[in-house]
Structure formats: C-alpha cells, structure tokens
Write a protein that holds these residues in place. Structure first.
Motif, mmCIF file in Angstrom:
data_model
loop_
_atom_site.group_PDB
_atom_site.id
_atom_site.type_symbol
_atom_site.label_atom_id
_atom_site.label_comp_id
_atom_site.label_asym_id
_atom_site.label_seq_id
_atom_site.Cartn_x
_atom_site.Cartn_y
_atom_site.Cartn_z
ATOM 1 N N PRO A 96 -37.841 -12.916 -15.752
ATOM 2 C CA PRO A 96 -37.779 -13.911 -14.918
ATOM 3 C C PRO A 96 -38.203 -15.258 -15.642
ATOM 4 O O PRO A 96 -37.450 -16.186 -14.944
ATOM 5 C CB PRO A 96 -38.852 -13.380 -13.866
ATOM 6 C CG PRO A 96 -39.113 -11.846 -14.057
ATOM 7 C CD PRO A 96 -38.876 -11.584 -15.406
ATOM 8 N N LEU A 113 -35.421 -16.473 -17.598
ATOM 9 C CA LEU A 113 -33.966 -16.395 -16.642
ATOM 10 C C LEU A 113 -33.433 -17.954 -16.652
ATOM 11 O O LEU A 113 -32.121 -18.264 -17.000
ATOM 12 C CB LEU A 113 -34.214 -15.715 -15.665
ATOM 13 C CG LEU A 113 -32.861 -15.173 -15.071
ATOM 14 C CD1 LEU A 113 -32.185 -14.085 -16.108
ATOM 15 C CD2 LEU A 113 -32.862 -14.483 -13.752
ATOM 16 N N PRO A 114 -34.182 -18.859 -16.169
ATOM 17 C CA PRO A 114 -33.634 -20.262 -16.289
ATOM 18 C C PRO A 114 -33.080 -20.664 -17.363
ATOM 19 O O PRO A 114 -32.047 -21.216 -17.549
ATOM 20 C CB PRO A 114 -34.726 -21.312 -15.682
ATOM 21 C CG PRO A 114 -35.527 -20.182 -15.097
ATOM 22 C CD PRO A 114 -35.532 -18.887 -15.691
ATOM 23 N N VAL A 155 -29.895 -18.752 -18.693
ATOM 24 C CA VAL A 155 -28.564 -19.244 -17.833
ATOM 25 C C VAL A 155 -28.149 -20.343 -18.220
ATOM 26 O O VAL A 155 -26.921 -20.679 -18.617
ATOM 27 C CB VAL A 155 -28.938 -19.145 -16.178
ATOM 28 C CG1 VAL A 155 -27.662 -19.674 -15.648
ATOM 29 C CG2 VAL A 155 -29.334 -17.840 -15.669
ATOM 30 N N SER A 179 -31.384 -18.085 -10.632
ATOM 31 C CA SER A 179 -32.240 -18.168 -11.514
ATOM 32 C C SER A 179 -33.458 -19.407 -11.380
ATOM 33 O O SER A 179 -34.603 -19.184 -11.813
ATOM 34 C CB SER A 179 -32.010 -18.387 -12.905
ATOM 35 O OG SER A 179 -31.384 -19.771 -13.375
#
Lengths: 254, 520
Positions: B134, B137-138, B141, B215
């Motif tokens: 997590p 994730l940003p 992406v 995200s």
C-alpha cells in the motif's frame, strides 16, 4: 464608507468557501487592527485561521466581504503587508542572504544596496557570518530568523504571521517573541501592527492587545478580547491567568 | 465493407499488442515489488541493486533487440519465441523506474510504520500486504503510467523491427499493422493512428485513472491541485471505480508525502551508496574485454573505424535535439508549475500525447519531411522531450505551496523570478530527465536514423536515412548482406561505454553538486 484613520487593517464581513463547494469555511468575519496593535487570531485547528490570514495578505480572494489596508481595499499582495510562514518557506536553493533579498524584490535599489541591507538584517538577527550558508544548514530558530528578516526587509507596516513559533522549541520561541515585540514598539522600525494566527492561548495572551477567538467551521468571530497592560507580561500574575481562563471558556463554549 | 474490415483488423492488432503490454506490465510490477522492497530493506541488496538499475536505465536496450530476438528465437519455438522477445524487451523498458519508485517510497516510509508492524508481530507476507505494497502503490501506479508510454514505444518499434529482420513475425500487432499501413495511403494510415490513440486514451482513463484514484485515495484531502474529472468522464470513472474492490486502508499517506524531501530524486540518490567503484570496475571489465577482442581479432579495428565516426555523428544529432528539448520543456514546465491553474489537465493531455510513440508517426514524418536528417531530428525530439517534461513536473510536484506564496507576497517577478525561483526549482528534475531523455534518444536512433519497410513489401525500401549514424549502422549490420554480429557488438560496446562515461563524468557530477544544496 467611513474609515477610522486609526485602523490599519479592517475586515468587513469576510466569508470564504472553496469554488464549487457548498461548505462555508469562514463566515462573516469582521474586526480591525489599529496602529500599534498586536492582534492574535485563535481558534480550533482546521477552522480556517490560516485561510483568513491569507485573505488579509491578498493571497486568497474572499467569496464575499472586503479587507482594507489603511482605507484601500486589498486585492493582491502589497509591499506594506508582509508575511511570516509557519514552515519558514525559505527557498532551499538560495543562500540565506539571497533569501532575505527575495524580500526586496519590489525595491528598485541597486543590487549592492540590497546586499548591504540584507546583511545588516541578518546581522541584527544574530546571523552574521551565515550569509553564504544555505537554509538547510540552519536550525529551526535560525531559519525563522531568516524568515523574519526577509519579511521586514521591505519595511512593511503590517506583519502577518501564521503560527510563526509553533515549529520551534520553547526557548527559541520566547526569544523570537521578544524580537517581534521589540520591532512593534520601536518607532524606528516600520512595523506598526502585527496580526498573528496561533493556537497557543498563552502566547496570545502574552503578546496581544486584542485576541480574536474564532469558532470551529464555519469560522465566525465568537468573541473579541482586549488584553490590557504593557509588555512584557508576568505569566504568573492573577490577571494573566484570568485572561487565559476567559479565552479557554470562550473556546469551549458551543 | 473494406473500411470496416480494416478497422476490425486494426482493433484485433491493437488488442494483440495491448495483451503483450499488459503481460509485460504485470511482470514488471511483480519484479519491481520483489526487487524494490528487497533493495529498500536490505542494505546489502541496496548496494548491488541500485547501481545496476541506474546503469541499465540509461543503456539503450532497444539497440540490443536484434540480439535478444536472435537468442529467444534460437531457444524457443518460433511464434512463442518472438512474442517472448517482444515482451522481454517491453519489460526491460518498463521495469527500472518502477523498481526505483518502490524503493524510494519504502525508504521514505516513516519509521513508526515499521515499529507498528513489529509491535503486532506481522510476518513477512503481512508486512508486504499491509505496509509495503500500500505504501508503494501510489508510486507504482504513477511510474506505471510513465512505463506504459515508454513500453508503447518499444512495443511498436520492436514489432516493426521483428517484421523487418525475422522470418517469424509476431503475427498480429499494431506495430506490424503500421509497417504495412505506411504503404496503403493516407486514410488507412490515419485510421490506424486513430485506433491507436483510442486504445491509448481508453487505457489511460479506464485502466490507469481508476488505479490512480484507488492508490491515492487516502491522500486526497492533502492534495494541492486535484485533477477533477467532469461530466461524462466522471460518470465513466465512477462506474469503473465501483468495479474495483476496496481494500482496507491502513496507512496515512500524508505522512509519507510530508516525510519525503521535496526533491525526492536527488535526495534519494544522495542517500545511495557511492556508485563510483562499481562504475570503474565495470569500465575496467569492458576495457579489458575490448582490448582482448581487438588483440585477438585485428579485423575489429576496421569495424572500429566504421563505428567511431558513426557514433560521433549520432552524438551530435542526439545532443543537438537535446538542446531543443530543453528550449521547449523549460518554458512549458515553468508555465505549468508557476502560472497555469490548469496544470493537471495539461499533464493528462501530455501523458496521452506522450503515449503515442514517435515510431508510428515516423512514416508520416518521413514522407512529409523527406530529409533524413530532419526526420532523425524530429524523432529524437519526440522520443526524448517527454522524459524531461515529466521528470521536471514530478520533481516539483512536492514543492511546498508556501514557495508559491512567497513569490506572490514578495512580488518576485521577471528576471528575478527566473533566476531565483523557476530555474532553480526545476534543475533537479531537469537533470534526472536529461539522463533518461538522452537514453531515450539513443534508443530511438535505430529507427530515427534509418527506416525501411523491407519486411512488408519483400523488397528493401528505404523510407528515410541519414548519411552516417550509429543507429543506421546497427540496422545495416543485421540486414541481409550486412557485416553481421561482429560489427553490431563493436557498435553496441562503443555506445554503452560512451553513455557510461558521460553518466559518470557529467551527470553524476551535477548530481553531487546540487544534492549539496537541495539534499541536506
């Protein structure tokens, strides 16, 4: 409309909401800051204090209402109103002296004259010798001194301060507070009014002539308190405690 | 109806290409998570992985494609081999920046998160699932979007290339289609471009946009400028995002963002282990190998005499185009960062445009411009400029908003603003972008400098060619009647050595100098 010549800053029914948002952040706030006055704005965190200060600075346009500086409406940042930031907002890629010279951007003075003025200011704030250092090399208190030197470089009449001492340790904050009061009371220094946003009740009582207590969102003025007596103030006095109790009581009231 | 058949065929082609892209992206993300997390949590792995990724990122891997194709086709049966080669090549273009993204987001994770996981006795899998993934994730992406554009370039180019030199074609593929469309006139060609753009846009909005929203959902309140979708687009997005299962949120990404220094690339590289010994070791190995090659085979000197002038010519082209890229991207970025209120919308537009590989425009460019030099210049420019723009935009996105307020409060304008704010704010991103942008130019050289459609028509038909250049040389060395593998390997070696030397002696120096100011 009638303008009291003693009012340097006056807010008239200022309201603010973000574009495309129904949520009111600031609701109908009016108050004045007079010549020689230290005004604190206090309220719960997230209530829009900083937004209000930025409206006064001309950084943000209010949704309705107006802000006046010496009788003229503020529509954009003005060299007579300067700003001290909570996170100092020094440009990391400029040396300390270059950062102070940013405060002289609107001045027509020669580069040499600006250099001279900037280094005098750094000297006055105890930063002589640090001119060519980058802000990263300084402690928090020193950074904020550079921030204050930058803010007063253009000889502003009003100093707007957004929680200027909240990221500093107590000892540093105490000494910077007295620097600010010195500037306000010294006739040779251009600053003759200060508006400070804070969430520290003790700090507000210690420094202010007037405390504006704001409510939680949407912020409106809950109460305007006058604090009497000259500075420095005795924090252990009965009167000081009464002022603090009064502010706490207003803050707690729904 | 012919037109309908053409469109259907194009959709089939594009779907086949997109399938390769998704497979490559999936594998790239898996590799990135494993390697990125490993590099972030193990200091020993970090010392090895980061320098290697740094080097691989700037080597023009596309130039190795003929070589890779050769290897894969030898070891795997025809159709599988060639598809594996294409997917492999796309992965080599996609994976590096995602690895760095994962690594950086975990390295900048506040210590408290790890303490929490110790406190609750998370095992490895739980840590990965509840903290590392997590948290990363940003960036995964964000970097995937960039990787996708880079990957499309490789996809189209390698598909076209595979048509050119191999008996075994990839079969269906948008690159294959373009190679033949170039011969069928304006309408089929434009139809091809339209179909391609539709696929790019659909991927951006139906795949990446929801992923992006998903995200970054827990940093939304903090965001300074929020890209807001409107109307129809919003409706589509809402529909799509409802289809995506919600996972438990355990992290407050605000803290991640705040914990990160504002010039993330530079500060991260300042933290990295010193790369010099590894560079020197690598250079030494290459030097020894080269000396040995030359000593054992004097005919290689003849190759060298061919390679060096070609390299010099390409070098001049690449850097000339690079100067133009800076002239374009600096004002554009300064405008987007400091003046425009619509910055995020332009970025979205740019991302879509950047996803259209210069390669598919190449036939049109070649036909319009006629001059081989001009074609090469335009293709170089188009393949590199986006890296610089995106890199600058990414590195300035984390600038505290108070910097913009300082500018307004103190009335910093004109020359003063350019000198003291604009240029200095974008320099870290500019340098990172320059390295990757120039690498992209070198990658493009094998199509920019020499472009044929031999595989399609059966006859060698040179559409565009420069007089002399390394890309042209690489192409010709493999063409029937070319000088073959020996020349190609010498050319590749020269290219790689030159790029490593420039990285070490030019860019790393810049890095060190500015990280002194920005990093501390």
């Amino acid at each position: 409309m009638e303008v009291d010549p003693m009012n340097i800053i006056s807010l008239e029914k200022v309201s603010f909401r973000f574009e495309n948002s129904k949520l009111e952040i600031i609701d109908n706030v009016s108050f004045e800051a007079k010549k020689g006055e230290f005004v604190s704005i206090i309220g719960p965190s997230g209530c829009g204090k900083s937004t209000l200060l930025r409206i006064i600075a001309g950084l943000i346009t209010p949704s309705s209402g107006r802000v006046f500086f010496g009788g003229r409406e503020i529509i954009e940042p003005n060299r007579k109103l300067s700003f001290v930031f909570q996170d100092f907002a020094l440009l990391p890629w400029l040396t300390n002296i270059e950062n102070v010279k940013i405060g002289l951007s609107r001045s027509d003075a020669s580069d040499e004259a600006k250099d001279k003025k900037a280094s005098e200011l750094l000297e006055r704030f105890g930063l002589g010798g640090f001119e060519e250092y980058y802000p990263n090399a300084l402690s928090g208190g020193m950074k904020q001194r550079v921030g204050i030197a930058r803010a007063i470089a253009s000889d502003p009449e009003v100093l707007l301060m957004d929680e200027p001492f909240s990221s500093l340790d107590e000892l540093t904050a105490t000494s910077l507070r007295s620097d600010i009061i010195y500037m306000l009371e010294n006739k040779n220094i251009s600053v003759n009014s200060v508006v400070m946003v804070t969430h520290n009740v003790e700090e507000a009582v210690e420094l202010s002539d007037k405390v504006i207590v704001l409510s939680d969102k949407p912020s409106h003025v809950k109460s305007i308190l006058k604090i009497r007596g000259g500075r420095p103030r005795d924090k252990r006095s009965k009167q000081f405690a009464e002022y603090m109790d009064e502010i706490y009581a207003v803050l707690a009231k729904d | 109806m012919d037109f309908l058949a053409l469109v259907l065929l194009l959709i089939l082609d594009a779907s086949a290409s997109w399938a390769r892209m998704f497979v490559a992206l999936g594998i790239s993300i898996l590799i990135s998570i494993v390697i990125g997390v490993y590099a972030a949590i193990s200091p020993r792995a970090e010392k090895l992985i980061l320098p290697v990724v740094d080097v691989l990122q700037t080597i023009p891997i596309l130039a190795f494609f003929p070589f890779a194709l050769y290897i894969f086709v030898v070891f795997l049966p025809g159709y599988i081999g060639i598809n594996a080669a294409v997917v492999f090549l796309i992965i080599t273009s996609m994976v590096w920046n995602i690895i760095l993204g994962v690594y950086e987001s975990i390295r900048t994770l506040p210590k408290e998160f790890l303490e929490v996981s110790d406190l609750y006795h998370f095992d490895r899998i739980e840590r990965l699932r509840k903290i590392y993934i997590p948290a990363a994730l940003p960036r995964i992406v964000e970097q995937s979007i960039l990787s996708w554009s880079i990957g499309l370039f490789y996809l189209v180019t390698s598909e076209i290339f595979s048509v050119g030199i191999s008996q075994d074609r990839v079969g269906y593929g948008i690159g294959v289609a373009f190679a033949s469309l170039a011969y069928q006139g304006a309408l089929p060609y434009l139809t091809g471009i339209v179909v391609f753009i539709c696929f790019v846009v659909a991927t951006r909005f139906l795949f990446f946009r929801p992923l992006e929203n998903y995200s970054t959902r827990y940093m939304r309140q903090q965001a300074k400028v929020q890209p807001t979708a409107q109307g129809y687009e919003r409706a589509v997005l809402n529909w799509v995002s409802r289809k995506i299962p919600k996972a438990p949120v355990i992290l407050s990404a605000n803290r991640i963002v705040r914990g990160r220094k504002h010039v993330s690339h530079i500060s991260a590289s300042a933290d990295r282990p010193n790369l010099r010994p590894l560079y020197y070791a690598l250079l030494a190995i290459v030097a020894v190998a080269v000396l040995y090659l030359f000593a054992s085979n004097p005919s290689l000197l003849g190759y060298e005499a061919e390679v060096l002038p070609a390299l010099a010519a390409s070098f001049a082209r690449v850097w000339f185009a690079f100067l133009f890229m800076i002239l374009i991207s600096v004002p554009v970025c300064v405008y987007l960062i400091f003046s425009s209120k619509q910055g995020s919308k332009y970025m979205l537009l740019f991302q879509v445009i950047a996803s259209i590989p210069a390669t598919i425009l190449l036939p049109a460019i070649a036909v319009t411009l006629k001059s081989g030099e001009l074609v090469a210049f335009v293709v170089f420019l188009l393949s590199g400029v986006w890296y610089i723009i995106f890199s600058i935009m990414a590195s300035t996105r984390t600038l505290p908003s108070s910097i913009f307020e300082v500018q307004k409060i103190f009335g910093v304008k004109g020359r003063n603003a350019w000198k003291n704010i604009y240029i200095k704010a974008i320099i870290p991103g500019l340098i990172t972008g320059a390295i990757t942008g120039i690498a992209a130019e070198w990658n493009a050289s094998i199509v920019a400098e020499y472009f044929t459609t031999s595989g399609v028509t059966g006859t060698t038909n040179v559409v565009s060619s420069v007089g002399i250049g390394i890309g042209k040389l690489l192409d010709l060395s493999l063409a029937p009647g070319g000088q073959g593998l020996g020349l190609m390997i010498i050319a590749l070696l020269n290219l790689v050595v030159m790029i490593l030397l420039i990285n070490t002696f030019v860019w790393k120096r810049f890095y060190r100098q500015i990280s002194k100011v920005y990093g501390g």
